[in-house]
Structure formats: C-alpha cells, structure tokens
Design a protein around this motif. Structure first.
Motif, PDB file in Angstrom:
ATOM      1  N   TYR A  45     -55.724 -23.583  14.305  1.00 23.76           N
ATOM      2  CA  TYR A  45     -54.889 -22.582  13.453  1.00 23.76           C
ATOM      3  C   TYR A  45     -54.517 -23.326  12.202  1.00 23.76           C
ATOM      4  O   TYR A  45     -54.675 -24.487  11.895  1.00 23.76           O
ATOM      5  CB  TYR A  45     -53.709 -22.320  14.364  1.00 23.76           C
ATOM      6  N   ASP A  79     -51.697  -9.350  21.899  1.00 25.30           N
ATOM      7  CA  ASP A  79     -52.850  -9.459  20.689  1.00 25.30           C
ATOM      8  C   ASP A  79     -53.804 -10.815  21.472  1.00 25.30           C
ATOM      9  O   ASP A  79     -53.971 -11.818  21.040  1.00 25.30           O
ATOM     10  CB  ASP A  79     -52.291  -9.768  19.403  1.00 25.30           C
ATOM     11  N   ALA A  92     -60.828 -15.038  12.730  1.00 28.30           N
ATOM     12  CA  ALA A  92     -59.244 -14.915  13.229  1.00 28.30           C
ATOM     13  C   ALA A  92     -58.512 -15.804  12.794  1.00 28.30           C
ATOM     14  O   ALA A  92     -57.261 -15.977  12.476  1.00 28.30           O
ATOM     15  CB  ALA A  92     -59.519 -14.983  14.733  1.00 28.30           C
ATOM     16  N   LYS A  97     -54.482 -15.824  13.334  1.00 24.46           N
ATOM     17  CA  LYS A  97     -54.415 -16.118  14.796  1.00 24.46           C
ATOM     18  C   LYS A  97     -54.649 -17.363  15.110  1.00 24.46           C
ATOM     19  O   LYS A  97     -55.169 -18.250  14.116  1.00 24.46           O
ATOM     20  CB  LYS A  97     -55.748 -15.421  15.412  1.00 24.46           C
ATOM     21  N   LEU A 110     -58.754 -15.585  21.223  1.00 21.84           N
ATOM     22  CA  LEU A 110     -58.069 -15.274  19.870  1.00 21.84           C
ATOM     23  C   LEU A 110     -56.774 -14.624  20.199  1.00 21.84           C
ATOM     24  O   LEU A 110     -56.497 -13.419  20.782  1.00 21.84           O
ATOM     25  CB  LEU A 110     -58.950 -14.243  18.992  1.00 21.84           C
ATOM     26  N   GLY A 112     -52.794 -13.685  19.201  1.00 21.43           N
ATOM     27  CA  GLY A 112     -51.875 -13.237  17.790  1.00 21.43           C
ATOM     28  C   GLY A 112     -50.810 -13.855  17.708  1.00 21.43           C
ATOM     29  O   GLY A 112     -49.871 -13.469  18.772  1.00 21.43           O
ATOM     30  N   ASP A 114     -49.446 -15.052  14.738  1.00 16.28           N
ATOM     31  CA  ASP A 114     -49.167 -15.219  13.305  1.00 16.28           C
ATOM     32  C   ASP A 114     -47.683 -15.069  12.874  1.00 16.28           C
ATOM     33  O   ASP A 114     -46.885 -14.318  13.636  1.00 16.28           O
ATOM     34  CB  ASP A 114     -50.013 -14.281  12.677  1.00 16.28           C
TER      35      ASP A 114
END
Length: 484
Positions: A45, A79, A92, A97, A110, A112, A114
């Motif tokens: 990430y 997500d 992603a 992500k 993947l 979510g 964020d």
C-alpha cells in the motif's frame, strides 16, 4: 498483437519483487510482512493513501483471530475484490486500496481501506439564490452521487461510471432517468466519452470541449451547475448530468439557449415574478451586447435617431473628449474587465475594496481628464451590471466578449453594422445543436413559451420538452384535481 497480462505467482516473494521493482522510486510505498498462524502474508500500500486504523481493525485483527480460514470469510470490509492479474492490483494500490497476498495462493485481495479526506457539504458559492436548498456539490464524486440518490430515491435513476485519462484515471459519473431520458442522447454521450484518449482530465472544462459539437463557438453548449436541486430538476426533464471526481461542478446536457437564463429562484416565487425576472435577464443579454455598440453608433453616425435634448447632452459631454467614441468605448470596456478580474483574483475583503474604490476613483479621474465622457461611464457601468444579471457564468462571459465585435462593426457602419451583427448571431444560434437537440428553438408557440421566455404556472406546465423526453412527455397528470 495484444500484450499478455502478467498473472499472480503463488509465492509472496515474487509478488514483493514485482511491486518493489515497479515502485522503487516511491518513498511512500510500503510492503509489510506478517506471519499469522504459521502462514506468511504481505500487505502492499501507499501509506499516504490508506487509513491505518481501518487496516488494524478490519484486516489484521480478524486475520489474527481466525488465521486458518479463507481471507474472504475473515476480512470484514465491504470494498473487497480478488484478482489474478498484477495490472489490476497495481491500479488498486495507486487508487488507495491495500493489496493482501497470502503465501501459496495465486490471487491478490484488493481491500478498500483508503483514507477519506474531503470538505463538508456547504452552501453554493457561485449560484446563490434567495430560497431553496443550501447544499452544493463537493470534489468527492461518491458524496455527490449520495446527494443525488437522496434527492431522487428511485430505481429509475441510472448512474454509469467511466474512467478517463491514461495517467489521471479520472472517474466520471453519468446520471439520467431511465424512463424519461432519450436513449439516443445517452448513446451519443456514451460514444463520445469512450472515444476520449487523453492523459489527464481537468474537469469539467476538458469534458465540455471534448464532447461539444461546435468547437469554436463562444456560446456555451453545456450548462454547468454546483446545485444538486438544479441537477435534479434537469434530470426530471430528460436531460443528462455528468459529474467528475475532483470538481464540485457538474455538466448538464443537452441544453438550449433559454436554459442559461433560468434560475431556481424562478420556481420558488410567484410565476408572475419569475416571468418578469426571466424577461429582465433576456433584456440584460441584449444590453450587454448592444448598448456599447449603440453608443458608438449614435455618437458617430446616427445621432438623429435620439431626441434632440438627449443629443445636445451627448454632444456636450463629447465636446472636450480626447478620443473618438470607438476608442473610449473599447478602453472603458477593457477597464471594466480588468477591475472584474482584479476583484475575482484577490482575497475577498481586498477584492471588494478594489472593486468599489477602483471603480469610483478611475471613473472620476478619466472623466475629469477628458479621456472619456460622462455618458460612456454610465454605459460601461450599466453594461457591466447587466452582464452580472445573467445566471450562467459561461453565458455572461460569452456575452461580454461578443460586445467587442459589435462595437467594431458599429464603428464602421453605425446602426446598420449592429443590425447585421445581431442577424449573424441569430443565424449562428439557429444552426447550432447539442447532442442533436436544436440550440435556439424559437419559443413562439404557447407550448414552447411556458418555460423559456416566461415561467408559466406549475399547474399549466404539463409536458416535458419533446427534444429530451420524446417517449415520456407527461409530467403532470391531474393538476388542481381537488378543485371542482
């Protein structure tokens, strides 16, 4: 021959090598190694894009409590997606992500997580009205869609998303009412959006120029608004709303010339009041274009058209003026634009001071110096005020620019030049169209005049515009049925 997409290897070491090689120059890219229940995991990430508390709460803690179960059954994030392609995982990560790889599996997860950073919903700044909702779109596309979903709680509201820009990967949402909108307009817009091949999109101006039909037209062909209630009103007429990530402005299409003179205030007051102010805006449109040119005409060519007292006053004010009417008119119009730009670019308190003080001081000095006449100062001030009455910023800017060629023609041919210019404008508008809809449909029939030149009572506007809603024109079925 199409390039074959690289697939995920079961080994986390191979995945780590791929990501680190790809993001070797990115200082905020992180790769975290974890051993949970004897199984190796890797998290990939950008630490500037993710919310570490979400990773801790909804990814790491569930994995630690149930290490032997499948990731999809453990991670509690809505997500959630899986992929076997590195390209999708890279996109992603760039999008904010978190990518999770469990050793021995040839897929990546993947997730979510964020970081959400956005300003709160505020009042509209560019479209202030006296009555109505005080909510405005913001830069976050999901929030804007949330506002529209709340205003139109119907399954008929369709939202289609596009990603435009090879580098920017800008997300764009197209909204329309399925049972009302013309499918041919939707298809044309879909074709034009998919044909855009560009590195980045600075919306909505880029989208406007890339899908408009008349590339060199000064007149705006798409209506831009920051008001959700205004967007809803146009959706109910069969029009399409395009919203872009990163911009609080949305695009409405197709629109006609008359749409740029409508304001939400027209529908929050009496229909007589709304019609009066709409006519006033159209009158200000003519003033902005024609008043400076008319001044040049009567000063240089056709003073006999004015009453004798007015002619005497005009001639006395021009007696000691240094420059001819054409030069003084162009000079004052340019000065007005300079003052306007200065008030916009400076900070609000300073800008207001510059606008008031600058206008008074400069206007007084140029008259006392005999550079321009008193009448010209009045004409310039009235022209500037008239342009600000037009609700649409894009139409107001276009009209101010059109006044310059009108002045030029009037300086050569007098009122004949001004008449020729207005005739050219009418011809140009009549042959324009947006998404196949005529731009300047003459509102001469009673049906067309109800919401163009005038704002008729709500109970009398039973039908939607035939151009944008050909299959579902009825909007009001039994008006005032309570009255017998």
């Amino acid at each position: 021959m199409a390039k074959e997409e690289k697939r995920v290897d079961p080994s986390v070491a191979v995945t780590e090598h791929y990501f680190k090689q790809l993001f070797a120059d990115q200082s905020d890219f992180q790769s975290k190694q974890l051993f949970i229940g004897g199984i190796e995991y890797r998290l990939f990430y950008f630490d500037t894009l993710i919310d570490s508390s979400l990773i801790q709460e909804f990814i790491l803690r569930p994995l630690l409590s149930r290490p032997q179960e499948a990731v999809r059954d453990v991670v509690s994030i809505l997500d959630f997606a899986e992929t076997e392609l590195f390209d999708e995982a890279v996109h992603a990560v760039i999008s904010g992500k978190t990518v999770l790889h469990r050793n021995g599996e040839n897929r990546l997860y993947l997730l979510g997580a964020d970081l959400k950073k956005e300003r709160s919903i505020n009042i509209p700044t560019n479209e202030r009205i006296l009555r109505g909702a005080n909510e405005a779109f913001i830069e976050n596309l999901d929030t804007n869609l949330n506002l529209m979903r709340k205003l139109i709680a119907s399954k008929e509201l369709i939202v289609k998303t596009y990603t435009i820009g090879k580098l920017s990967q800008t997300k764009i949402a197209v909204m329309y009412i399925k049972s009302i909108a013309d499918s041919s307009i939707i298809d044309k817009l879909d074709q034009r959006l998919k044909s855009i091949d560009i590195d980045y999109v600075e919306a909505p101006g880029f989208i406007d120029e890339l899908i408009r039909e008349k590339k060199f037209s000064l007149f705006p062909q798409l209506l831009i608004t920051e008001r959700p209630d205004r967007a809803r009103a146009y959706l109910m007429e069969g029009k399409v709303v395009v919203s872009t990530a990163g911009s609080p402005d949305t695009i409405i299409l197709p629109v006609t010339f008359w749409s740029f003179f409508q304001s939400p205030d027209d529908y929050h007051s009496s229909w007589l009041v709304g019609s009066t102010f709409r006519l006033l805006r159209l009158f200000c449109f003519l003033i902005t274009i024609g008043l400076p040119a008319f001044y040049v005409s009567v000063s240089s060519f056709n003073p006999q058209l004015l009453p004798i007292n007015f002619v005497n006053t005009l001639q006395s004010s021009l007696k000691y003026v240094t420059f001819p009417p054409f030069v003084e008119t162009i000079s004052m119009m340019l000065l007005l634009e300079i003052l306007r730009e200065a008030t916009i670019r400076l900070a609000s308190p300073v800008g207001q001071t510059i606008g008031v003080v600058g206008g008074i001081v400069i206007g007084t000095v140029v008259v006392q110096s005999n550079l321009v006449s008193n009448t010209m100062v009045i004409v310039a001030a009235l022209t500037g005020l008239a342009s600000f009455v037009i609700p649409s910023y894009e139409m107001s800017s276009a009209v101010r620019l059109l006044s310059y060629p009108a002045i030029l023609l009037s300086s050569f041919f007098g009122l004949l030049g001004l008449a020729i210019f207005f005739m050219f404008i009418c011809i140009f508008l009549c042959q324009m169209s947006t998404m196949g809809v005529p731009y300047f449909t003459p509102p001469f029939s009673i049906k067309d005049t109800k919401d163009t030149l005038l704002r008729a009572p709500v109970w009398s506007i039973r039908n939607r515009p035939a151009e944008t809603a050909p299959h579902n024109q009825t909007r009001l079925r039994r008006p005032r049925s309570w009255k017998r």
